[in-house]
Design a protein around this motif. Structure first.
Motif, PDB file in Angstrom:
ATOM      1  N   ALA A   1       9.077 -20.499   7.247  1.00 41.91           N
ATOM      2  CA  ALA A   1       8.022 -21.590   7.852  1.00 41.91           C
ATOM      3  C   ALA A   1       7.483 -22.036   7.245  1.00 41.91           C
ATOM      4  O   ALA A   1       6.241 -23.194   6.772  1.00 41.91           O
ATOM      5  N   PHE A   2       6.870 -21.807   6.018  1.00 42.04           N
ATOM      6  CA  PHE A   2       5.563 -21.835   5.425  1.00 42.04           C
ATOM      7  C   PHE A   2       6.373 -20.795   4.182  1.00 42.04           C
ATOM      8  O   PHE A   2       7.478 -19.878   3.677  1.00 42.04           O
ATOM      9  N   ALA A   3       5.403 -20.799   2.608  1.00 40.36           N
ATOM     10  CA  ALA A   3       5.444 -21.256   1.465  1.00 40.36           C
ATOM     11  C   ALA A   3       5.725 -19.583   1.552  1.00 40.36           C
ATOM     12  O   ALA A   3       4.543 -18.896   1.488  1.00 40.36           O
ATOM     13  N   LEU A   4       5.990 -18.400   1.185  1.00 44.22           N
ATOM     14  CA  LEU A   4       6.745 -17.490   0.452  1.00 44.22           C
ATOM     15  C   LEU A   4       5.355 -16.947  -0.778  1.00 44.22           C
ATOM     16  O   LEU A   4       5.717 -17.698  -1.773  1.00 44.22           O
ATOM     17  N   SER A   5       4.654 -16.087  -0.943  1.00 47.06           N
ATOM     18  CA  SER A   5       3.719 -15.561  -1.638  1.00 47.06           C
ATOM     19  C   SER A   5       4.872 -14.886  -3.079  1.00 47.06           C
ATOM     20  O   SER A   5       5.752 -14.431  -2.754  1.00 47.06           O
ATOM     21  N   ASP A   6       4.504 -14.995  -4.380  1.00 44.53           N
ATOM     22  CA  ASP A   6       5.455 -13.683  -5.100  1.00 44.53           C
ATOM     23  C   ASP A   6       5.665 -12.445  -5.002  1.00 44.53           C
ATOM     24  O   ASP A   6       6.839 -12.410  -5.073  1.00 44.53           O
ATOM     25  N   LYS A   7       4.537 -12.203  -3.758  1.00 50.33           N
ATOM     26  CA  LYS A   7       4.620 -10.379  -3.754  1.00 50.33           C
ATOM     27  C   LYS A   7       5.897 -10.777  -2.485  1.00 50.33           C
ATOM     28  O   LYS A   7       6.405  -9.582  -2.304  1.00 50.33           O
ATOM     29  N   GLU A   8       5.558 -11.384  -1.660  1.00 50.68           N
ATOM     30  CA  GLU A   8       6.272 -11.104  -0.628  1.00 50.68           C
ATOM     31  C   GLU A   8       8.447 -11.417  -1.143  1.00 50.68           C
ATOM     32  O   GLU A   8       8.640 -11.229  -0.659  1.00 50.68           O
ATOM     33  N   LYS A   9       7.932 -12.493  -2.097  1.00 53.23           N
ATOM     34  CA  LYS A   9       9.605 -12.610  -2.653  1.00 53.23           C
ATOM     35  C   LYS A   9       9.871 -11.733  -2.959  1.00 53.23           C
ATOM     36  O   LYS A   9      10.878 -11.224  -3.316  1.00 53.23           O
ATOM     37  N   GLN A  10       9.400 -11.049  -4.487  1.00 52.05           N
ATOM     38  CA  GLN A  10       9.390  -9.681  -4.394  1.00 52.05           C
ATOM     39  C   GLN A  10       9.988  -8.303  -3.703  1.00 52.05           C
ATOM     40  O   GLN A  10      11.146  -8.230  -3.704  1.00 52.05           O
ATOM     41  N   ALA A  11       9.040  -8.341  -2.413  1.00 52.24           N
ATOM     42  CA  ALA A  11       9.609  -7.203  -1.541  1.00 52.24           C
ATOM     43  C   ALA A  11      11.109  -7.477  -1.273  1.00 52.24           C
ATOM     44  O   ALA A  11      11.242  -6.881  -1.034  1.00 52.24           O
ATOM     45  N   LEU A  12      10.969  -9.377  -0.640  1.00 48.46           N
ATOM     46  CA  LEU A  12      12.225  -9.413  -0.067  1.00 48.46           C
ATOM     47  C   LEU A  12      13.090  -8.969  -1.057  1.00 48.46           C
ATOM     48  O   LEU A  12      14.632  -8.904  -0.707  1.00 48.46           O
ATOM     49  N   GLU A  13      12.807  -9.504  -2.765  1.00 46.73           N
ATOM     50  CA  GLU A  13      14.487  -9.455  -3.883  1.00 46.73           C
ATOM     51  C   GLU A  13      14.887  -8.048  -3.145  1.00 46.73           C
ATOM     52  O   GLU A  13      16.001  -7.488  -3.122  1.00 46.73           O
ATOM     53  N   ALA A  14      13.356  -6.930  -3.068  1.00 53.12           N
ATOM     54  CA  ALA A  14      14.119  -5.430  -3.659  1.00 53.12           C
ATOM     55  C   ALA A  14      15.196  -4.707  -2.542  1.00 53.12           C
ATOM     56  O   ALA A  14      15.662  -4.440  -2.552  1.00 53.12           O
ATOM     57  N   ALA A  15      14.415  -4.643  -1.492  1.00 49.18           N
ATOM     58  CA  ALA A  15      15.601  -5.306   0.045  1.00 49.18           C
ATOM     59  C   ALA A  15      16.834  -5.879  -0.113  1.00 49.18           C
ATOM     60  O   ALA A  15      17.668  -4.955   0.305  1.00 49.18           O
TER      61      ALA A  15
END
Length: 185
Positions: free
Chosen positions: A114-128
């Motif tokens: 719904a909202f833009a993901l932060s770089d930190k959220e993107k990195q955590a998501l990529e790792a998962a």
């Protein structure tokens, strides 16, 4: 839709890339070529227009793409034109890119929030996602869709996970409507 013909042509380009040690270059060229064709649909129309002779279309390909495509890649496009498969070109290239992704163990994932993901959220998501899909590399593309209200939706070629508030509401609504029908009976 991937069929035997599409896969066959994609496999030829893949094998050519491996043989010439240009697979990574062919993959980049293919991605760039898809971007160009998507940004200018007139180019695609010229490639598939059978009222234009095959030779004229091949010269067109040479003139337009010679600057950034390997000659063997251009010859591959010529072969597609020669065998009247130009209308399948985009599907062939997408199939080729999937073969490359499998070869390089790359997972492409689209994340909708719904909202833009932060770089930190993107990195955590990529790792998962790397762990979940057992991939060496994950390429994440993100899309914003306020209608999902909250949560995220993750989509790849092999899986779709919809953990959005919008989806939860739809499931509750479906469950409630289903229970009402049971109560009426």
């Amino acid at each position: 839709m991937v069929n035997g013909i599409t896969l066959g042509y994609a496999r030829v380009l893949f094998d050519l890339g491996i043989k010439n040690q240009n697979l990574e270059i062919y993959a980049k060229n293919s991605s760039n070529l898809l971007d160009i064709l998507n940004s200018d649909p007139e180019l695609s129309k010229i490639l598939i227009n059978t009222s234009i002779s095959k030779e004229e279309r091949k010269v067109f390909v040479q003139d337009i793409f010679a600057e950034f495509l390997d000659i063997n890649f251009i010859r591959f496009i010529w072969t597609i034109i020669d065998f009247d498969r130009a209308r399948l070109f985009e599907t062939i290239i997408k199939t080729f890119l999937k073969l490359c992704n499998q070869y390089y163990d790359i997972g492409y994932v689209k994340v909708t929030s719904a909202f833009a993901l932060s770089d930190k959220e993107k990195q955590a998501l990529e790792a998962a996602i790397k762990i979940r899909f057992n991939k060496d590399k994950v390429v994440l593309s993100s899309e914003i869709d306020p209608s999902i209200i909250g949560g995220i939706k993750i989509e790849s070629d092999s899986i779709a996970i919809d953990d959005t508030i919008k989806n939860r509401i739809q499931l509750i609504k479906k469950d409630l409507l289903g229970n009402n029908k049971l109560m009426e009976e």
